[in-house]
Design an enzyme around this catalytic site. Structure first.
Site: not given
Ligand code: NAD
Length: 425
Positions: A69, A93, A114-116
């Site tokens: 994201v 996320v 962001a993050k995953g």
């Protein structure tokens, strides 16, 4: 257009709600434009992937879900860790990506959040399985990451080895080494000295600042740390180096408490041999929920979200709560702790040391120039101290707690950037 109801959003989960309720809590206070408010509640881009994963036995094939994201592309490339955990979902996320945006803004870094994540239990996987999942996940998100686009880093359940596999997979596809595609990688392939310890060092820098402000001697304090992983173990060691006593720690298997202080060297030897704390015989064995309520001066949750809530906030003994983990405290618990006079140093400030040294690592990759460990640590400490004091200054001026102050600073900065850039087309 009114701010939309959360239940109409595909990524609505408890953790996402916490992130949004925190934002909503300051939006009116700072007079946030409704359109920017709506935009900041949602991911700018969300990638959901599924892929086959073959177990080592070569006969079992499972379908695995992964996410990346990107919350905000206004400030520069996006930046945020990758989490391997069975609880990972789009809402989690998204919440973590939102918090990354606030962290970068508080620290003045040229990134959006962001993050995953991949929905797996890393504790149940062999090293070769972990490598296969990592390489396939990387190839699924390869078009959305890159040194000028979106730069992953380690988070819960991932480490520098996972970053090395991501960097290698990405570089193989590009045909040349691209060290800037991830941060938190090993030093041998362009990682930064001091990155592995950076989040824990930042956590303790914040604890020291809070102690200074409250007139508490850090060196005489008793510290409890939930989660003895990258963040928690580093924080524990630095706390002991600075003279504090670490009286309690835990991992997902169990917790241990010893009012005389734990011998971390022996703990580390045990973990090196047995992987988890379970079975460690010194001190009293306590559960993770019990550990949080044991006597201490400084409590550092450094494991997972949603640990301190309305049912246990009254039972905490600490004077200072430093959020090493992301999202460990609910809004109700925040209010209870504020009434009880407990100083809460919010995640978006307390654990921002990791992304700060990730930024240093990215800069070193771009410049092809390495800094010494001392340079990295000193720059980190001075940026963390400055951020802490900036947030404290807002808190005192506006008569709000540190979380509200940190959010206000972050969102005002992002709002100004959005206004400057305007709307396309
Ligand atoms: P890690 O995987 O290295 O360590 C996590 C620790 O928490 C381990 O000891 C694990 O056993 C324990 N744990 C896992 N599930 C648990 C549970 N249900 N109950 C109790 N303990 C549990 O992860 P990390 O990188 O140290 O991250 C910890 C927290 O810090 C996460 O919330 C992460 O998002 C946050 N964080 C990490 C970084 C970073 O640079 N690694 C940066 C900012 C924030």
């Amino acid at each position: 257009m009114p701010v939309p109801k959360l239940e109409h959003l595909e990524w609505d989960t408890p953790m996402y709600r916490l992130a949004v309720e925190q934002l909503d809590g300051i939006a009116e206070r700072i007079g946030l434009d409704e359109n920017i408010w709506c935009r900041l509640r949602a991911p700018q881009r969300a990638h959901v992937v599924s892929f086959p994963f073959r177990r080592d036995d070569y006969s079992t094939v499972e379908t695995v879900y992964g996410y990346r994201v990107q919350h905000l592309t206004t400030m520069g490339p996006t930046k945020g860790g990758i989490r391997y955990d069975c609880g990972v979902n789009l809402g989690e996320v998204t919440a973590l990506a939102i918090w990354m945006s606030w962290k970068c803004a508080i620290m003045g870094l040229p990134f959006g959040g962001a993050k995953g994540g991949v929905r797996i239990d890393p504790n149940q996987l062999t090293r070769t399985e972990l490598q296969r999942i990592t390489r396939r996940y990387t190839s699924e998100i390869i078009d959305v990451i890159g040194p000028d686009r979106d730069i992953p880093a380690p988070d819960l359940g991932t480490d520098m080895q996972v970053m090395a596999w991501i960097m290698d997979t990405y570089s193989q596809q590009r045909g040349h080494a691209v060290p800037g595609v991830v941060t938190g990688k090993p030093v041998e392939i362009g990682g930064s000295l001091g990155r592995e310890e950076a989040t824990g060092r930042g956590v303790i820098t914040c604890a020291l600042e809070a102690c200074r402000h409250l007139g508490i001697q850090f060196a005489d304090s008793r510290v409890i740390i939930q989660g003895y992983g990258n963040v928690g173990a580093t924080a524990a060691h630095i706390a002991v180096e600075l003279g504090a006593q670490v009286v309690g720690i835990s991992d997902f298997s169990t917790g241990i408490y010893d009012s005389r202080g734990l011998d971390l060297k022996r703990v580390d030897e045990w973990i090196a041999e047995h992987r988890f704390l379970e079975g460690y015989s010194e001190g009293d064995e306590v559960s993770n929920p019990e550990l949080l309520t044991m006597p201490c001066d400084i409590l550092i949750p450094a494991a997972i979200q949603n640990q301190i809530h309305e049912r246990n906030a009254d039972a905490l003994h600490c004077k200072i709560l430093v959020e090493g983990a992301n999202g460990p405290t609910s809004m109700e618990a925040d209010r209870i702790l504020a009434d009880r006079g407990v100083t809460v140093i919010p995640d978006i400030l307390a654990n921002a040391g990791g992304v700060t040294v990730s930024y240093f690592e990215w800069v070193q990759a771009a410049q092809q120039f390495m800094w010494t460990e001392d340079e990295v640590n000193q720059r980190l400490i001075s940026l963390m101290q400055r951020a802490y004091r900036d947030v404290l200054e807002v808190a005192e001026r506006e008569h709000v707690d540190l979380r509200t102050a940190a959010l206000m600073r972050a969102v005002i900065r992002i709002r100004e950037a959005k206004r400057r850039r305007g709307i396309f087309p």
